[in-house]
Design a protein around this motif. Structure first.
Motif, mmCIF file in Angstrom:
data_model
loop_
_atom_site.group_PDB
_atom_site.id
_atom_site.type_symbol
_atom_site.label_atom_id
_atom_site.label_comp_id
_atom_site.label_asym_id
_atom_site.label_seq_id
_atom_site.Cartn_x
_atom_site.Cartn_y
_atom_site.Cartn_z
ATOM 1 N N LEU A 106 51.229 87.361 86.164
ATOM 2 C CA LEU A 106 50.973 88.257 85.037
ATOM 3 C C LEU A 106 51.342 89.690 85.381
ATOM 4 O O LEU A 106 51.932 90.396 84.544
ATOM 5 C CB LEU A 106 49.501 88.188 84.629
ATOM 6 N N MET A 107 51.023 90.122 86.585
ATOM 7 C CA MET A 107 51.352 91.481 86.995
ATOM 8 C C MET A 107 52.864 91.702 86.950
ATOM 9 O O MET A 107 53.341 92.715 86.424
ATOM 10 C CB MET A 107 50.810 91.744 88.401
ATOM 11 N N LEU A 108 53.620 90.741 87.465
ATOM 12 C CA LEU A 108 55.078 90.846 87.449
ATOM 13 C C LEU A 108 55.619 90.783 86.020
ATOM 14 O O LEU A 108 56.558 91.507 85.668
ATOM 15 C CB LEU A 108 55.693 89.730 88.301
ATOM 16 N N ALA A 109 54.993 89.951 85.178
ATOM 17 C CA ALA A 109 55.407 89.861 83.772
ATOM 18 C C ALA A 109 55.142 91.171 83.045
ATOM 19 O O ALA A 109 55.942 91.600 82.202
ATOM 20 C CB ALA A 109 54.671 88.713 83.086
ATOM 21 N N SER A 110 54.039 91.832 83.382
ATOM 22 C CA SER A 110 53.712 93.107 82.728
ATOM 23 C C SER A 110 54.714 94.189 83.107
ATOM 24 O O SER A 110 55.108 95.002 82.273
ATOM 25 C CB SER A 110 52.289 93.539 83.102
#
Length: 301
Positions: free
Chosen positions: A276-280
């Motif tokens: 999720l962090m990378l997607a954000s």
């Protein structure tokens, strides 16, 4: 290879320490956001102003990050991912780091002031909020993320202010987009690095735990981020507007980020938080590119 040569090879250089103190990746992402905001707000591109914005913006962010590391020296020494930073490792003294941060603050404010005074004002406000409000609150309350979201949301709108010389609805919506985005981004980061943050005494998650409550809030703020990002398609935000095609692209990017948030809710696993962090990060970067391309494609057509 001799022992001396090996030691010299592995010892970080002064330039490496500078990159670490200023958090080069974060600083460059902020510069990217500022330039994207500038390109959205400007009528005729002034490349000298872009240069001033890039250098001044990097200096302001670098100063904030350096002040942050001075304040958190002892806490950084407790965490595995930060214990080898220049200050806790002893490679750079707090005094020298303070001089560097002070020089970058003065340089950054001066360069942004050349563009226009309001840009310099917002730059100075971001340093104050990050250093004097966000940093002290990190060990006291999860509300520190809210405090950090304020300076974190400034760069995107700062570019528009640099281009127009004024604050209005357009930079306001840019600020709102990046403000809401901060929460799923930093809560995902806090979830991923929960154990390390705990060693340093940092409170990053809204409930203080990697639980259902935190996961639900991450989903809710992800939805708010997507909604805010799509408002320009309604053409109610002044000169900042996007086409329906761009809105569809942004919605697709948002759905992917929301999918990652839902996966975190379902699994509550560290790898889901990292995803999720990378997607954000991908989301905020790509929508800024879409916004800029949309504007100039419409102008050319």
């Amino acid at each position: 290879m001799s022992k001396t040569t090996a030691e010299n090879y592995t010892t970080p250089s002064i330039f490496d320490d500078f990159k670490s103190l200023t958090k080069v990746r974060l600083a460059l992402s902020v510069v990217f956001s500022s330039i994207a905001g500038y390109l959205l707000g400007v009528e005729h591109i002034d490349y000298f102003h872009i240069l001033l914005l890039a250098i001044g913006g990097y200096a302001m962010v670098g100063a904030s990050n350096t002040f942050n590391q001075i304040i958190e020296k002892d806490l950084d020494a407790k965490m595995q991912r930060t214990q080898n930073r220049p200050i806790p490792s002893g490679r750079v003294s707090k005094q020298n780091a303070f001089i560097l941060a002070s020089v970058m603050t003065i340089l950054g404010v001066y360069l942004l002031f050349i563009i226009n005074p309001i840009t310099a004002m917002f730059g100075a406000i971001s340093i104050f909020l990050y250093t004097s409000v966000y940093t002290p609150l990190k060990t006291l309350t999860p509300l520190s993320v809210f405090a950090g979201a304020l300076p974190g949301a400034i760069p995107f709108m700062l570019g528009w202010v640099a281009a127009s010389g004024e604050f209005g609805i357009e930079p306001g919506i840019l600020f709102m987009i990046q403000f809401f985005w901060q929460f799923p981004h930093f809560w995902a980061l806090g979830w991923w690095l929960y154990d390390d943050y705990k060693k340093g005494g940092f409170f990053m998650l809204p409930t203080g735990k990697r639980d259902k409550g935190t996961a639900i809030q991450i989903i809710l703020y992800t939805i708010w981020t997507i909604i805010a990002s799509l408002i320009p398609v309604l053409q109610i935000t002044g000169d900042f507007m996007i086409s329906p095609i761009s809105a569809i692209i942004i919605l697709a990017l948002g759905i992917f980020m929301l999918y990652r948030a839902i996966q975190l809710y379902k699994t509550r696993e560290t790898k889901a938080a990292k995803a999720l962090m990378l997607a954000s990060v991908s989301y905020i970067s790509f929508i800024q590119i879409v916004y800029v391309l949309d504007k100039y494609i419409r102008l050319w057509v």
